[in-house]
Scaffold this motif. Sequence first.
Motif, PDB file in Angstrom:
ATOM      1  N   ILE A 128       0.885  -1.161   0.000  1.00 56.55           N
ATOM      2  CA  ILE A 128       0.000   0.000   0.000  1.00 56.55           C
ATOM      3  C   ILE A 128       0.930   1.220   0.000  1.00 56.55           C
ATOM      4  CG2 ILE A 128      -2.036  -1.059   1.044  1.00 56.55           C
ATOM      5  CD1 ILE A 128      -1.218   0.141   3.729  1.00 56.55           C
ATOM      6  N   THR A 129       0.509   2.279  -0.668  1.00 55.32           N
ATOM      7  CA  THR A 129       1.412   3.427  -0.791  1.00 55.32           C
ATOM      8  C   THR A 129       1.151   4.455   0.314  1.00 55.32           C
ATOM      9  OG1 THR A 129      -0.080   4.630  -2.246  1.00 55.32           O
ATOM     10  CG2 THR A 129       1.536   3.172  -3.305  1.00 55.32           C
ATOM     11  N   ALA A 130       2.218   5.217   0.622  1.00 56.64           N
ATOM     12  CA  ALA A 130       2.117   6.308   1.614  1.00 56.64           C
ATOM     13  C   ALA A 130       2.698   7.555   0.974  1.00 56.64           C
ATOM     14  CB  ALA A 130       2.924   5.952   2.859  1.00 56.64           C
ATOM     15  N   SER A 131       1.985   8.667   1.072  1.00 58.80           N
ATOM     16  CA  SER A 131       2.530   9.905   0.484  1.00 58.80           C
ATOM     17  C   SER A 131       3.746  10.373   1.274  1.00 58.80           C
ATOM     18  CB  SER A 131       1.474  11.002   0.506  1.00 58.80           C
ATOM     19  OG  SER A 131       1.280  11.424   1.842  1.00 58.80           O
ATOM     20  N   ILE A 158       6.790   4.331  -0.009  1.00 61.27           N
ATOM     21  CA  ILE A 158       6.554   5.775  -0.109  1.00 61.27           C
ATOM     22  C   ILE A 158       6.330   6.153  -1.583  1.00 61.27           C
ATOM     23  CG2 ILE A 158       7.624   8.077   0.161  1.00 61.27           C
ATOM     24  CD1 ILE A 158       6.989   7.003   2.878  1.00 61.27           C
ATOM     25  N   HIS A 159       5.271   6.928  -1.796  1.00 63.83           N
ATOM     26  CA  HIS A 159       4.926   7.355  -3.159  1.00 63.83           C
ATOM     27  C   HIS A 159       4.323   8.765  -3.039  1.00 63.83           C
ATOM     28  CE1 HIS A 159       3.145   7.525  -7.057  1.00 63.83           C
ATOM     29  NE2 HIS A 159       1.913   7.350  -6.644  1.00 63.83           N
ATOM     30  N   PRO A 160       5.206   9.791  -3.098  1.00 66.88           N
ATOM     31  CA  PRO A 160       4.758  11.154  -2.758  1.00 66.88           C
ATOM     32  C   PRO A 160       3.642  11.687  -3.648  1.00 66.88           C
ATOM     33  CG  PRO A 160       7.156  11.028  -2.914  1.00 66.88           C
ATOM     34  CD  PRO A 160       6.638   9.733  -3.430  1.00 66.88           C
ATOM     35  N   GLU A 161       3.492  11.192  -4.867  1.00 63.76           N
ATOM     36  CA  GLU A 161       2.466  11.745  -5.774  1.00 63.76           C
ATOM     37  C   GLU A 161       1.053  11.297  -5.394  1.00 63.76           C
ATOM     38  OE1 GLU A 161       5.091   9.943  -6.874  1.00 63.76           O
ATOM     39  OE2 GLU A 161       6.400  11.474  -7.716  1.00 63.76           O
ATOM     40  N   SER A 162       0.911  10.251  -4.581  1.00 69.29           N
ATOM     41  CA  SER A 162      -0.420   9.740  -4.172  1.00 69.29           C
ATOM     42  C   SER A 162      -1.340   9.467  -5.366  1.00 69.29           C
ATOM     43  CB  SER A 162      -1.136  10.704  -3.226  1.00 69.29           C
ATOM     44  OG  SER A 162      -0.470  10.787  -2.015  1.00 69.29           O
ATOM     45  N   LEU A 163      -0.810   8.857  -6.392  1.00 66.15           N
ATOM     46  CA  LEU A 163      -1.631   8.519  -7.562  1.00 66.15           C
ATOM     47  C   LEU A 163      -1.843   7.016  -7.669  1.00 66.15           C
ATOM     48  CD1 LEU A 163      -0.018  11.063 -10.015  1.00 66.15           C
ATOM     49  CD2 LEU A 163      -2.413  11.049  -9.279  1.00 66.15           C
ATOM     50  N   VAL A 164      -0.791   6.261  -7.314  1.00 68.56           N
ATOM     51  CA  VAL A 164      -0.930   4.799  -7.227  1.00 68.56           C
ATOM     52  C   VAL A 164      -1.277   4.512  -5.774  1.00 68.56           C
ATOM     53  CG1 VAL A 164       0.356   2.629  -7.277  1.00 68.56           C
ATOM     54  CG2 VAL A 164       0.687   4.331  -9.096  1.00 68.56           C
ATOM     55  N   HIS A 165      -2.266   3.666  -5.533  1.00 68.53           N
ATOM     56  CA  HIS A 165      -2.719   3.468  -4.155  1.00 68.53           C
ATOM     57  C   HIS A 165      -2.385   2.086  -3.602  1.00 68.53           C
ATOM     58  CE1 HIS A 165      -4.530   7.364  -4.590  1.00 68.53           C
ATOM     59  NE2 HIS A 165      -4.857   6.968  -5.794  1.00 68.53           N
ATOM     60  N   ALA A 166      -2.267   1.111  -4.510  1.00 71.39           N
ATOM     61  CA  ALA A 166      -1.844  -0.225  -4.077  1.00 71.39           C
ATOM     62  C   ALA A 166      -1.160  -0.922  -5.252  1.00 71.39           C
ATOM     63  CB  ALA A 166      -3.048  -1.028  -3.603  1.00 71.39           C
ATOM     64  N   ILE A 167      -0.216  -1.812  -4.899  1.00 71.14           N
ATOM     65  CA  ILE A 167       0.578  -2.506  -5.929  1.00 71.14           C
ATOM     66  C   ILE A 167       0.606  -3.990  -5.579  1.00 71.14           C
ATOM     67  CG2 ILE A 167       2.895  -2.678  -7.003  1.00 71.14           C
ATOM     68  CD1 ILE A 167       3.409   0.174  -5.786  1.00 71.14           C
ATOM     69  N   ILE A 168       0.448  -4.856  -6.563  1.00 70.56           N
ATOM     70  CA  ILE A 168       0.648  -6.291  -6.288  1.00 70.56           C
ATOM     71  C   ILE A 168       1.727  -6.840  -7.224  1.00 70.56           C
ATOM     72  CG2 ILE A 168      -1.660  -6.726  -5.341  1.00 70.56           C
ATOM     73  CD1 ILE A 168      -2.458  -7.956  -8.007  1.00 70.56           C
ATOM     74  N   ILE A 169       2.640  -7.597  -6.628  1.00 72.45           N
ATOM     75  CA  ILE A 169       3.703  -8.224  -7.419  1.00 72.45           C
ATOM     76  C   ILE A 169       3.372  -9.707  -7.481  1.00 72.45           C
ATOM     77  CG2 ILE A 169       6.184  -8.656  -7.572  1.00 72.45           C
ATOM     78  CD1 ILE A 169       6.611  -6.056  -6.045  1.00 72.45           C
ATOM     79  N   LEU A 170       3.084 -10.180  -8.668  1.00 75.62           N
ATOM     80  CA  LEU A 170       2.648 -11.578  -8.827  1.00 75.62           C
ATOM     81  C   LEU A 170       3.848 -12.513  -8.969  1.00 75.62           C
ATOM     82  CD1 LEU A 170      -0.083 -10.359 -11.155  1.00 75.62           C
ATOM     83  CD2 LEU A 170      -0.644 -11.949  -9.331  1.00 75.62           C
ATOM     84  N   ASN A 171       3.627 -13.764  -8.600  1.00 79.90           N
ATOM     85  CA  ASN A 171       4.692 -14.769  -8.735  1.00 79.90           C
ATOM     86  C   ASN A 171       5.148 -14.911 -10.185  1.00 79.90           C
ATOM     87  OD1 ASN A 171       4.673 -15.446  -6.019  1.00 79.90           O
ATOM     88  ND2 ASN A 171       2.995 -16.913  -6.293  1.00 79.90           N
TER      89      ASN A 171
END
Length: 389
Positions: free
Chosen positions: A169-172, A236-249
């Motif tokens: 999950i991203t944090a600004s 940390i993602h200061p732009e607050s545009l991406v809110h969650a990321i998943i990295i698949l196997n």
Amino acid sequence: MKKKISILGSTGSIGLNALMILEKKKIYFDIILLSANKNFPLICKQIKKYHPKIFVITDKKIYKKVKNKFKLKTIKILNNFKSLKFKKRIDITISAVPGIAGLEPTIFMVKASKKILIANKESIICGWDLIKKDSLKYNTEIVPIDSEHFSLLNLLRENEIKNIKKIYITASGGPFLNLQINKFKNISPREALKHPKWKMGKKISIDSATLMNKMLELIEAQKLFKIPDYKLDIIIHPESLVHAIIILNNGLIKFLYHETSMIVPLANAIFDGNIHIQDFLQIKGSKKNDSIKNLTFDKINKKTFPIIKIKKRLNEYPSTPIILNAANEILVDQFLLKKIPFLSISKNIMNILSDRNYKKYAIRNPKNLNQINKIDQWAKQWTLKKIKK
Ligand code: NDP
Ligand code: MG
């Protein structure tokens, strides 16, 4: 037929965004219930503008004042939910009271609604088992609208957790992401309330400045989606545009990107995704609403955000989340009242985890609201008594 709506916390930041969305499509909605605490002028304004059938006002004095002012009107003004009965179920409830204060009304409305949009993360953190149990019993759909969790809900619909290596999950980073460490001592409430990206209520703004908001959101994600601890992290993602990321196997990385506005998850949740976001959102600084901006991601600096040290302990015992949340609520209040400095928030949260009575309460597995409230009360009293500046 018009959809019946209720909003818990209608005078707050989420409540006002929700009302703005509903107003733009008002032919489809009937506002049945609104609730707030003590903002007298705004409560009166909302009664006149939206004509709700019921207004629940928690603060006793304000409740009496509003009741008196509208005594000749047909609206029901109540001080709590206890005596409330609905002839027909509410179609959509938006739960947006901050803190554990939102738990009891949320549980009440789970029984009375077909769908609940939950912004109030603290009620998920402290009472998820109760909310979930009733949502199954009464067949109520639950949609988290905290932006990271709304994004995860979308990403996890098409990807099973067993096929995912890592979830972020991203944090600004809030207002102090790049502040020199020696300046943290003197941070004032006014500075901490100035979030660079989001316009929010006071409590969540302070939580964003300490990064406690992300600790709460990790717990929220674990409760909602049953993600194992080791798969879940913050970036940390200061732009607050991406809110969650998943990295698949399988080597693919997917993320959810949307404008930095709670209107996006709210409007999508209200209309099940069948909207043109331009109807609700004026996107600043870009002529095209769909332009994609530069994105940066970074690790968390432990010196800037000491609270990150509790990350491994968030789910140590069944009631650890309730205790952490309660201590934080008190500490945020004390900071806003200028009784403790900014850095004391994280320091005191860490202290409660090393108290000799902590485990005694943390190992309890509360089965009802009363038991949850007892643990919450213990942690709040402990924090007030042992608080160190
Ligand atoms: P605000 O402080 O802006 O609004 C709070 C609302 O709840 C107001 O209507 C307030 O009434 C009411 N309220 C406050 N205390 C009580 C109480 N004890 N009993 C009943 N009503 C009460 O908060 P936000 O809208 O910012 O946040 C609401 C929830 O949503 C929080 O849990 C937050 O973490 C979550 N959230 C918010 C986001 C945001 O962008 N704002 C983003 C993601 C999650 P009154 O005005 O009369 O005092
Ligand atoms: Mg969030």
